[in-house]
Scaffold this motif. Structure first.
Motif, PDB file in Angstrom:
ATOM      1  N   UNK A  53       0.827  -1.210   0.000  1.00  0.00           N
ATOM      2  CA  UNK A  53       0.000   0.000   0.000  1.00  0.00           C
ATOM      3  C   UNK A  53       0.860   1.258   0.000  1.00  0.00           C
ATOM      4  N   UNK A  54       1.842   1.296   0.883  1.00  0.00           N
ATOM      5  CA  UNK A  54       2.662   2.503   1.008  1.00  0.00           C
ATOM      6  C   UNK A  54       3.528   2.732  -0.227  1.00  0.00           C
ATOM      7  N   UNK A  55       3.758   1.661  -0.993  1.00  0.00           N
ATOM      8  CA  UNK A  55       4.481   1.821  -2.244  1.00  0.00           C
ATOM      9  C   UNK A  55       3.643   2.462  -3.332  1.00  0.00           C
ATOM     10  N   UNK A  56       2.321   2.403  -3.153  1.00  0.00           N
ATOM     11  CA  UNK A  56       1.403   2.982  -4.129  1.00  0.00           C
ATOM     12  C   UNK A  56       0.911   4.366  -3.733  1.00  0.00           C
ATOM     13  N   UNK A  57       0.912   4.660  -2.443  1.00  0.00           N
ATOM     14  CA  UNK A  57       0.210   5.837  -1.939  1.00  0.00           C
ATOM     15  C   UNK A  57       0.947   6.383  -0.723  1.00  0.00           C
ATOM     16  N   UNK A  58       1.295   7.653  -0.747  1.00  0.00           N
ATOM     17  CA  UNK A  58       2.015   8.238   0.395  1.00  0.00           C
ATOM     18  C   UNK A  58       1.065   8.728   1.482  1.00  0.00           C
ATOM     19  N   UNK A  59      -0.180   8.228   1.459  1.00  0.00           N
ATOM     20  CA  UNK A  59      -1.150   8.603   2.484  1.00  0.00           C
ATOM     21  C   UNK A  59      -0.675   8.192   3.877  1.00  0.00           C
ATOM     22  N   UNK A  60       0.280   7.259   3.942  1.00  0.00           N
ATOM     23  CA  UNK A  60       0.798   6.816   5.244  1.00  0.00           C
ATOM     24  C   UNK A  60       1.425   7.962   6.031  1.00  0.00           C
ATOM     25  N   UNK A  61       1.830   9.022   5.328  1.00  0.00           N
ATOM     26  CA  UNK A  61       2.399  10.180   6.013  1.00  0.00           C
ATOM     27  C   UNK A  61       1.362  10.851   6.909  1.00  0.00           C
ATOM     28  N   UNK A  62       0.090  10.552   6.666  1.00  0.00           N
ATOM     29  CA  UNK A  62      -1.005  11.112   7.461  1.00  0.00           C
ATOM     30  C   UNK A  62      -1.609  10.058   8.389  1.00  0.00           C
TER      31      UNK A  62
END
Length: 275
Positions: free
Chosen positions: A152-161
């Protein structure tokens, strides 16, 4: 590719050197052998805990339960044996990460982070034993869940939130759905013990509503995440809500499209899902 790092022999040597009494200096030397970034990363992550009452007893319990440690290690070896093949079969592509079986400072049974610039899954033996996730089935599910975060984190940097409640719920839901996809059972929840899943199903509407209410009123949602917290006596109900949210989303988007959704869309969709 996935690189498997097994520090079980070093853990046994560490325990022998400690002679039954935890020694942070010896642990730091051990952790530094994995990565010179690891000791400070673990200490910083566990700084909110009471070290004497919440960390040392868990590690001591591991030292006193070498049979459980051996069981967890054997499960790790079996679970990772064909993991590259299995994930590529389902995803059609290879994941890039290190998977490390190690002794942490109660940083989590599974922890996705970066070491030496690489995506890393840290599997904490002490927490795995505390949670009694030593079986092959539990170990496999745990690893797949953490790899779900890697994907998931490789596709989307939403993890920063991730500190935002709806983002945490969404990220854990994606990882949980990924876990179910790789396991091949969309009824599977590794948290399902003592009637957990049945209770979540019965209370699904109430769980969604309560989570949304807390978000809207800026109240903590910590009760829904973490084995040390609970909502009405049940821990980790956020994983259930999150996964059910993702299952609802994949009716409108592909799983990859779902994983790539931006924050504003996730928030809007969650409100629609929860109402």
């Amino acid at each position: 590719m996935l690189v498997i790092v097994d520090t079980y022999p070093e853990i046994i040597t560490l325990f022998n050197d400690m002679a039954g009494v935890f020694n942070i200096g010896l642990w730091e030397k051990y952790a530094n052998g994995i990565s010179n970034e690891l000791p400070e990363k673990c200490k910083h992550d566990s700084s909110d805990y009471n070290f004497d009452t919440q960390v040392i007893p868990v590690i001591t319990h591991t030292m006193e339960n070498l049979i459980k440690l051996d069981m967890a290690h054997n499960s790790f070896v079996q679970a990772t044996e064909n993991i590259c093949v299995r994930t590529k079969e389902v995803l059609g592509t290879e994941l890039q990460a290190d998977i490390i079986f190690y002794l942490g400072l109660c940083n989590g049974a599974g922890w996705v982070t970066r070491l030496n610039g690489k995506p890393t899954v840290l599997l904490g033996a002490e927490k795995i034993i505390e949670l009694d996730w030593c079986s092959y089935e539990n170990m496999t599910a745990l690893i797949y869940h953490e790899l779900g975060h890697i994907w998931h984190f490789g596709l989307n940097d939403i993890s920063k939130q991730y500190s935002l409640p709806i983002v945490q719920l969404f990220c854990e839901g994606v990882a949980m759905y990924f876990e179910q996809l790789i396991v091949g059972d969309f009824r599977h929840y590794h948290q399902n013990k003592n009637g957990w899943l049945n209770w979540c199903k019965i209370n699904k509407t109430a769980l969604k509503s309560e989570f949304l209410r807390r978000v809207n009123e800026n109240e903590s949602t910590q009760d829904f995440f973490g084995d040390w917290c609970s909502y009405q006596g049940y821990s980790d109900t956020g994983y259930y809500i999150g996964c059910e949210f993702v299952k609802w989303l994949v009716k409108s988007y592909s799983f990859t499209e779902t994983a790539k959704l931006e924050y504003d869309v996730v928030c809007k969709e969650f409100h629609n899902f929860a109402l």
